[in-house]
Design a protein around this motif. Structure first.
Motif: not given
Length: 247
Positions: A215-224, A142-152, A194-197
């Motif tokens: 671990y660092e990537e996982a923590i980053e996702m959790i902090k988001l 998906l492109n960003d617009s499609q991610i926004i639309g499908l999440c919505t 993930i930020k868009i979602m």
């Protein structure tokens, strides 16, 4: 923070995809389930045909690990009836979480009512049986617009059809981890996606899946703000190691 309770430890390859025999695939799944039990991960995510075996192993171990499986995986293009039938079988076999692949290609073609009906009816089946439901949108397709639309679309369908106290049980999930991208681009949970979602799925929770390997990537996702992480690198994450696993 107990990072283990964010982790959906995942093994979803078929024998063919892993280039091993069916017998070896069973053994790999057994090892994955046992690892989830030993490390007390939140959940073990496996293919539907493995759910019964996982249920037995977890019961015999007196473990609190829950069981997730994928529905209409990995393309999500089957009819509603297929999705419902596969989900019901998974429920009967003891699955706790149902991760449906949304028909993102239908969405991209403008078949909005088809997608809404699948989301509403499959979510209803899960919630009526006290299961968590997750909708995989496949961000790399998906492109960003499609991610926004499908999440919505997913968010609004849930808000329109279910009670507020059920929202926490319906997730929007980034990826299958199996989408084939061009030029070796990421096929899973990027920070950008993930930020868009998160912005467009709220109040529904988000699951980051695909490409979280340490671990660092996982923590980053959790902090988001994600509430779950789907990964085949759960053991490496809790041990502070880097993993080369693809999902």
């Amino acid at each position: 923070m107990n990072i283990k309770q964010f982790l959906d430890s995942t093994y979803l390859k078929t024998a063919q995809q892993a280039s091993v025999s069916e017998t070896e695939t069973i053994e790999i799944n057994k090892k994955s389930i046992q690892e989830a039990i030993d490390y007390n991960f939140k959940l073990i995510m496996i293919r539907p045909e493995i759910v019964s075996m996982a249920k037995k192993m977890i019961y015999e171990a007196n473990s609190k690990v829950t069981i997730g499986t994928v529905i209409d995986f990995p393309l999500g293009q089957n009819a509603l009836e297929y999705k419902l039938k596969e989900a019901q079988k998974a429920i009967d076999n003891g699955a706790d979480d149902l991760d449906f692949v949304v028909n993102y290609e239908a969405y991209k073609k403008g078949k909005i009512d088809l997608v809404k009906e699948q989301v509403a009816k499959c979510t209803a089946l899960g919630l009526q049986n006290n299961k968590n439901v997750k909708w995989i949108i496949e961000v790399a397709a998906l492109n960003d617009s499609q991610i926004i639309g499908l999440c919505t679309l997913i968010k609004n369908t849930v808000i329109s059809n279910f009670k507020e106290n059920q929202y926490d049980n319906v997730f929007v999930k980034s990826s299958t981890g199996f989408f084939q991208t061009q030029n070796n681009l990421p096929n899973g949970a990027t920070i950008h996606a993930i930020k868009i979602m998160l912005e467009n799925s709220f109040p529904l929770p988000v699951k980051a899946a695909g490409g979280v390997r340490n671990y660092e990537e996982a923590i980053e996702m959790i902090k988001l703000g994600v509430k779950r992480i789907g990964t085949s690198s759960a053991k490496a994450i809790v041990e502070g190691l880097d993993s080369k696993n693809g999902y």
